[in-house]
Write an enzyme that holds these catalytic residues in place. Structure first.
Site, PDB file in Angstrom:
ATOM      1  N   ASP A   1      -0.854  11.723  10.588  1.00 39.93           N
ATOM      2  CA  ASP A   1      -1.939  11.065  11.321  1.00 39.93           C
ATOM      3  C   ASP A   1      -1.490  10.639  12.715  1.00 39.93           C
ATOM      4  O   ASP A   1      -0.294  10.697  13.047  1.00 39.93           O
ATOM      5  CB  ASP A   1      -2.469   9.859  10.518  1.00 39.93           C
ATOM      6  CG  ASP A   1      -1.364   8.979   9.941  1.00 39.93           C
ATOM      7  OD1 ASP A   1      -0.207   9.073  10.410  1.00 39.93           O
ATOM      8  OD2 ASP A   1      -1.643   8.201   9.024  1.00 39.93           O
TER       9      ASP A   1
ATOM     10  N   ASN B   1      -3.993  -1.249   0.845  1.00 40.55           N
ATOM     11  CA  ASN B   1      -5.332  -0.918   0.322  1.00 40.55           C
ATOM     12  C   ASN B   1      -5.355   0.445  -0.376  1.00 40.55           C
ATOM     13  O   ASN B   1      -6.413   0.937  -0.746  1.00 40.55           O
ATOM     14  CB  ASN B   1      -6.372  -0.952   1.449  1.00 40.55           C
ATOM     15  CG  ASN B   1      -6.112   0.098   2.529  1.00 40.55           C
ATOM     16  OD1 ASN B   1      -5.153   0.856   2.436  1.00 40.55           O
ATOM     17  ND2 ASN B   1      -6.960   0.133   3.533  1.00 40.55           N
TER      18      ASN B   1
ATOM     19  N   HIS C   1      -4.331   3.358   0.976  1.00 40.32           N
ATOM     20  CA  HIS C   1      -4.515   4.547   1.816  1.00 40.32           C
ATOM     21  C   HIS C   1      -3.257   5.419   1.822  1.00 40.32           C
ATOM     22  O   HIS C   1      -2.141   4.934   1.640  1.00 40.32           O
ATOM     23  CB  HIS C   1      -4.983   4.190   3.239  1.00 40.32           C
ATOM     24  CG  HIS C   1      -3.974   3.572   4.136  1.00 40.32           C
ATOM     25  ND1 HIS C   1      -4.313   2.800   5.215  1.00 40.32           N
ATOM     26  CD2 HIS C   1      -2.616   3.606   4.150  1.00 40.32           C
ATOM     27  CE1 HIS C   1      -3.225   2.414   5.840  1.00 40.32           C
ATOM     28  NE2 HIS C   1      -2.182   2.883   5.207  1.00 40.32           N
TER      29      HIS C   1
ATOM     30  N   GLU D   1      -8.612   6.222   4.285  1.00 38.85           N
ATOM     31  CA  GLU D   1      -8.928   4.844   3.926  1.00 38.85           C
ATOM     32  C   GLU D   1      -9.865   4.813   2.706  1.00 38.85           C
ATOM     33  O   GLU D   1     -10.540   5.803   2.411  1.00 38.85           O
ATOM     34  CB  GLU D   1      -9.625   4.166   5.116  1.00 38.85           C
ATOM     35  CG  GLU D   1      -8.734   4.018   6.352  1.00 38.85           C
ATOM     36  CD  GLU D   1      -7.762   2.847   6.264  1.00 38.85           C
ATOM     37  OE1 GLU D   1      -7.127   2.666   5.210  1.00 38.85           O
ATOM     38  OE2 GLU D   1      -7.630   2.116   7.261  1.00 38.85           O
TER      39      GLU D   1
END
Ligand code: PGA
Length: 242
Positions: free
Chosen positions: A67, A136, A138, A143
């Protein structure tokens, strides 16, 4: 999923770097999917050390990073391009032409996602994908969402991710709110996946990834469906399981 228990961060770094090294030794022209964040820094340090000792050769290795933030140029010290060069690529004999990132400065998301998908496909997929995990759940910047997105896409970062990443920036306002990320499909198509998980703040999410239901609201749970995942985690990250 294969779980390798490590004592602490240094032990994770050594064990995960050994697995990556074995990949490069067994297949010198490996395509490595690489990750950024705090967790892989120790792994990259070990790879640099072992390269300097003459144990590793990156001359044929090709890489594709997960990313990149939108809006950060390559020379911004918070870009993932900068991160990878400074933590790994400048210190080993990789050909920089064989390293690939989403271009965070490309405003046309369709164009950039198409370009990055093509790069991954032209490489014939990924031999080993290194992953960290967000609190979370990811992976890359995939996400929590109501669907899994298979290919490269532009994402608006969740508030939890922005808060977590703000530690690297001098103010909250400087943290990018968007990023390009490889999709879950490319990650799942990797022949092997290596995930490193460190620290007590990852204990709950690791428990859910290992034992919870598969859901796009915790993207890393999809790894339960991959046939060759190795997770290297330290005692703190495993503390919710025992
Ligand atoms: P960290 O980030 O290694 O900095 O905890 C992991 C991630 O967000 O994927």
């Amino acid at each position: 999923m294969k779980l390798i228990k490590a004592r602490d961060y240094d032990d994770i770094s050594r064990k995960a770097a050994n697995i990556l090294s074995a990949q490069v030794i067994l297949k010198p022209d490996s395509v490595l999917g690489l990750a950024t964040g705090s967790t892989p820094i120790g792994i990259y340090n070990k790879l640099v050390d072992w390269y300097k000792k003459g144990d590793l050769d990156f001359s044929q290795v090709r890489t594709v990073n997960l990313d990149e933030y939108c809006g950060l140029s390559k020379d911004n010290d918070q870009s993932y391009y900068y991160f990878m060069n400074h933590h790994l690529f400048y210190h080993v004999n990789i050909d920089l032409k064989n390293t690939n990132f989403p271009n965070g400065m490309e405003a046309d998301a369709n164009k950039e996602c198409t370009r990055y998908n093509q790069i991954i496909e032209d490489m014939g997929g990924i031999d080993m994908q290194l992953l960290g995990i967000g609190t979370n759940g990811h992976i890359g910047f995939n996400e929590p969402n109501d669907t899994f997105i298979p290919s490269t896409h532009q994402i608006t970062l969740s508030q939890e991710t922005i808060n977590a990443n703000s530690r690297f920036f001098s103010s909250m306002e400087e943290v990018p709110t968007q990023a390009y990320t490889m999709g879950v499909g490319h990650i799942m198509n990797a022949k092997k996946i290596l995930m490193a998980v460190s620290g007590e703040n990852k204990a709950q999410i690791l428990k859910e990834v290992l034992t919870g239901p598969v859901t796009p609201f915790i993207p890393a749970t999809i790894l339960q469906f991959h046939h060759d995942v190795t997770i290297v985690a330290d005692e703190a990250a495993l503390s919710a399981l025992e």
